[in-house]
Scaffold this active site. Structure first.
Site, PDB file in Angstrom:
ATOM      1  CB  THR A  87     -14.446  28.609 -30.361  1.00 47.22           C
ATOM      2  OG1 THR A  87     -14.897  29.741 -29.113  1.00 47.22           O
ATOM      3  CG2 THR A  87     -15.628  27.670 -30.618  1.00 47.22           C
ATOM      4  CB  ALA A  88      -9.511  28.981 -32.519  1.00 50.03           C
ATOM      5  CB  SER A 115      -9.641  26.895 -27.876  1.00 50.31           C
ATOM      6  OG  SER A 115      -8.979  26.518 -28.800  1.00 50.31           O
ATOM      7  CE1 TYR A 138      -7.641  20.031 -31.983  1.00 47.32           C
ATOM      8  CE2 TYR A 138      -6.976  22.175 -31.527  1.00 47.32           C
ATOM      9  CZ  TYR A 138      -7.976  21.318 -32.036  1.00 47.32           C
ATOM     10  OH  TYR A 138      -8.947  21.707 -32.581  1.00 47.32           O
ATOM     11  CB  THR A 164      -9.850  18.076 -29.624  1.00 49.35           C
ATOM     12  OG1 THR A 164     -10.788  18.912 -28.903  1.00 49.35           O
ATOM     13  CG2 THR A 164     -10.769  18.162 -31.271  1.00 49.35           C
ATOM     14  CE  LYS A 236     -15.084  20.137 -29.070  1.00 51.70           C
ATOM     15  NZ  LYS A 236     -14.617  20.290 -30.504  1.00 51.70           N
ATOM     16  CB  SER A 258     -17.848  17.253 -31.001  1.00 54.47           C
ATOM     17  OG  SER A 258     -17.373  18.205 -31.748  1.00 54.47           O
ATOM     18  CG  HIS A 260     -13.637  20.278 -34.604  1.00 53.73           C
ATOM     19  ND1 HIS A 260     -12.351  20.115 -34.258  1.00 53.73           N
ATOM     20  CD2 HIS A 260     -13.228  21.723 -34.811  1.00 53.73           C
ATOM     21  CE1 HIS A 260     -11.298  20.669 -33.968  1.00 53.73           C
ATOM     22  NE2 HIS A 260     -12.054  21.954 -34.305  1.00 53.73           N
ATOM     23  CG  ASP A 291     -19.552  20.118 -29.724  1.00 55.82           C
ATOM     24  OD1 ASP A 291     -19.635  19.803 -30.761  1.00 55.82           O
ATOM     25  OD2 ASP A 291     -18.607  20.518 -29.144  1.00 55.82           O
ATOM     26  N   GLY A 292     -22.665  21.165 -31.473  1.00 60.60           N
ATOM     27  CA  GLY A 292     -22.942  21.047 -32.823  1.00 60.60           C
ATOM     28  C   GLY A 292     -24.214  21.649 -33.371  1.00 60.60           C
TER      29      GLY A 292
HETATM   30  C1  FNR Z   1     -14.034  25.396 -33.091  1.00 65.36           C
HETATM   31  N1  FNR Z   1     -13.909  24.258 -32.318  1.00 65.36           N
HETATM   32  C2  FNR Z   1     -12.837  23.899 -31.845  1.00 65.36           C
HETATM   33  N2  FNR Z   1     -12.646  22.553 -31.168  1.00 65.36           N
HETATM   34  C3  FNR Z   1     -11.778  22.360 -30.399  1.00 65.36           C
HETATM   35  O1  FNR Z   1     -11.760  21.169 -29.841  1.00 65.36           O
HETATM   36  N3  FNR Z   1     -10.565  23.211 -30.452  1.00 65.36           N
HETATM   37  C4  FNR Z   1     -10.746  24.491 -31.029  1.00 65.36           C
HETATM   38  O2  FNR Z   1      -9.692  25.241 -30.937  1.00 65.36           O
HETATM   39  C5  FNR Z   1     -11.709  24.616 -31.787  1.00 65.36           C
HETATM   40  N4  FNR Z   1     -11.708  25.966 -32.560  1.00 65.36           N
HETATM   41  C6  FNR Z   1     -12.960  26.247 -33.046  1.00 65.36           C
HETATM   42  C7  FNR Z   1     -13.061  27.474 -33.798  1.00 65.36           C
HETATM   43  C8  FNR Z   1     -14.120  27.873 -34.473  1.00 65.36           C
HETATM   44  C9  FNR Z   1     -14.382  29.083 -35.098  1.00 65.36           C
HETATM   45  C10 FNR Z   1     -15.163  27.070 -34.612  1.00 65.36           C
HETATM   46  C11 FNR Z   1     -16.691  27.484 -34.793  1.00 65.36           C
HETATM   47  C12 FNR Z   1     -15.287  25.782 -33.729  1.00 65.36           C
HETATM   48  C13 FNR Z   1     -15.101  23.254 -32.380  1.00 65.36           C
HETATM   49  C14 FNR Z   1     -16.212  23.621 -31.425  1.00 65.36           C
HETATM   50  O3  FNR Z   1     -15.523  23.221 -29.968  1.00 65.36           O
HETATM   51  C15 FNR Z   1     -17.436  22.861 -31.410  1.00 65.36           C
HETATM   52  O4  FNR Z   1     -17.219  21.528 -31.603  1.00 65.36           O
HETATM   53  C16 FNR Z   1     -18.538  23.407 -32.368  1.00 65.36           C
HETATM   54  O5  FNR Z   1     -18.315  24.924 -32.666  1.00 65.36           O
HETATM   55  C17 FNR Z   1     -19.766  23.085 -32.076  1.00 65.36           C
HETATM   56  O6  FNR Z   1     -20.537  23.442 -32.882  1.00 65.36           O
HETATM   57  P1  FNR Z   1     -21.438  24.898 -33.117  1.00 65.36           P
HETATM   58  O7  FNR Z   1     -22.007  25.239 -31.671  1.00 65.36           O
HETATM   59  O8  FNR Z   1     -20.297  25.988 -33.536  1.00 65.36           O
HETATM   60  O9  FNR Z   1     -22.432  24.607 -34.198  1.00 65.36           O
END
Ligand code: FNR
Length: 367
Positions: A87-88, A115, A138, A164, A236, A258, A260, A291-292
């Site tokens: 996550t970012a 991330s 990415y 991703t 992903k 996923s 996302h 995930d999710g």
């Molecule tokens: C993400 N996700 C995400 N995925 C990814 O591949 N690169 C990234 O930079 C990000 N950034 C990101 C930021 C935020 C704030 C969120 C909430 C999500 C997606 C993340 O990897 C993942 O797929 C989901 O967050 C899973 O769902 P839950 O656990 O948040 O419900």
């Protein structure tokens, strides 16, 4: 659930309470960025609600005096099938950012996926702890930059690349547009972003995504990625049997089912609903993760019963980080693990290999 600050218990007892604490702690713009989803946020709701429609078929009178939650992912042993999703920008949640998250991963003996949009550098995270780390990628429009990032991850001991695939463009997240959400400077990408991304009158999220992510990326490019790195590549963002088969053919070492976190294509299915289709298509050739919407240990169990090797958690980790830094991330992972262990005991499964498809009932089973 809404509470006044005084009503919140000092130590949350579940992940949803961590979310509430994070909401009270964070500036609205950041909380909205972390918690929000795309457009009508239908998939955001569904990711969580679809879990609640799956029920258990528990077995009794099994010796569950000892429960073993441990597993092995790409040959790395971890304490439970619960991994930290990429996550970012963790420094918007806590000044220590991804370094704190990585330390918590190490303390819980689990894996962290860093991330591409991290606020701490690849090197800082690598130096901070000995957690097993994967690097989420990415593919940049400029392939030389992608190659450099992959090389840096490899040099710094990251063990896999998580590509991703669901973000050729950024999903429309209306809260961020309204809040004029700005991506702060990201050290890994320092000097690589144009002035438009660095300073924008409104939200610069879309400009950031459009500049850095190559919308022409396709299956053939996995070959290029495999050529520039020896690390295993997990793909992903897969939700269908068609793409699952292509991922196997392309040489992926694993798939992450996923959407996302419901931030990309609204009205995509809940990931727990898409999992079984992908698992069946892969026929055991490579591990499938998901995930999710994972918010409870029972959700982890359900995902494993439907064929996932492990789950990744995104937002709960950020909420823990925002509320209580490294300790908060640890607590979130420990809570999910403890709940998962209890679900195993109460459904008669002393180890992961005892968890089967017959331990859960989905909506489709009831038809
Ligand atoms: C993400 N996700 C995400 N995925 C990814 O591949 N690169 C990234 O930079 C990000 N950034 C990101 C930021 C935020 C704030 C969120 C909430 C999500 C997606 C993340 O990897 C993942 O797929 C989901 O967050 C899973 O769902 P839950 O656990 O948040 O419900």
């Amino acid at each position: 659930m809404s509470m006044f600050p005084g009503e919140m218990a000092a130590e949350p007892v579940n992940v949803n309470e961590f979310q509430e604490l994070a909401r009270l702690t964070l500036p609205k713009m950041y909380y909205d960025f972390y918690s929000g989803g795309a457009e009508d946020q239908q998939t955001l709701k569904e990711n969580v609600e679809a879990f609640s429609r799956i029920t258990f078929r528990p077995r009794v009178l099994v010796d569950v005096s000892r429960i073993d939650t441990s597993t092995s992912i790409l040959s790395y042993n971890i304490s439970a099938p619960i991994i930290i999703a990429p996550t970012a920008i963790h420094q918007m949640a806590h000044p220590e950012g991804e370094v704190a998250t990585a330390r918590a991963a190490a303390a819980c003996n689990t894996i962290m996926v860093l991330s591409y949009s991290s606020s701490c550098t690849i090197e800082e995270v690598a130096a901070s702890c000995n957690a097993v780390r994967f690097y989420q990628l990415y593919v940049y429009k400029r392939r030389d930059i992608t190659r450099t990032l992959v090389n840096r991850a490899e040099r710094n001991g990251f063990k896999a690349i998580v590509l991703t695939a669901d973000t050729p463009r950024l999903g429309r997240r209306e809260k961020d547009i309204k809040n004029k959400m700005i991506v702060p400077p990201l050290k890994n990408l320092e000097g690589l972003l144009t002035a438009k991304v660095v300073s924008d009158a409104g939200s610069n999220l879309e400009a950031f995504a459009n500049e850095t992510m190559d919308a022409s990326l396709c299956w053939e490019d996995i070959g290029w990625l495999r050529f520039i790195t020896n690390l295993p590549i997990l793909i992903k963002g897969i939700l269908t049997r068609e793409d699952a088969k292509k991922a196997v053919q392309a040489g992926a070492a694993g798939i992450i089912v996923s959407n996302h976190g419901a931030r990309q294509l609204d009205y995509s299915p809940a990931t727990i609903s898409a999992l079984e289709e992908v698992v069946n298509a892969v026929e055991g050739k490579i591990p499938v993760f998901m995930d999710g919407g994972v918010r409870r240990g029972t959700d982890v169990f359900k995902a494993l019963a439907l064929g996932a090797k492990a789950v990744l958690v995104g937002r709960p980790v950020i909420y823990g980080l925002a509320a209580k830094g490294e300790h908060g991330v640890r607590r979130v992972i420990e809570m999910l693990k403890d709940e998962f262990e209890l679900a195993m005991a109460l459904s008669g499964c002393p180890s992961l290999k005892h968890i089967t498809r017959n331990h859960v009932r989905t909506e489709r089973d009831r038809l």
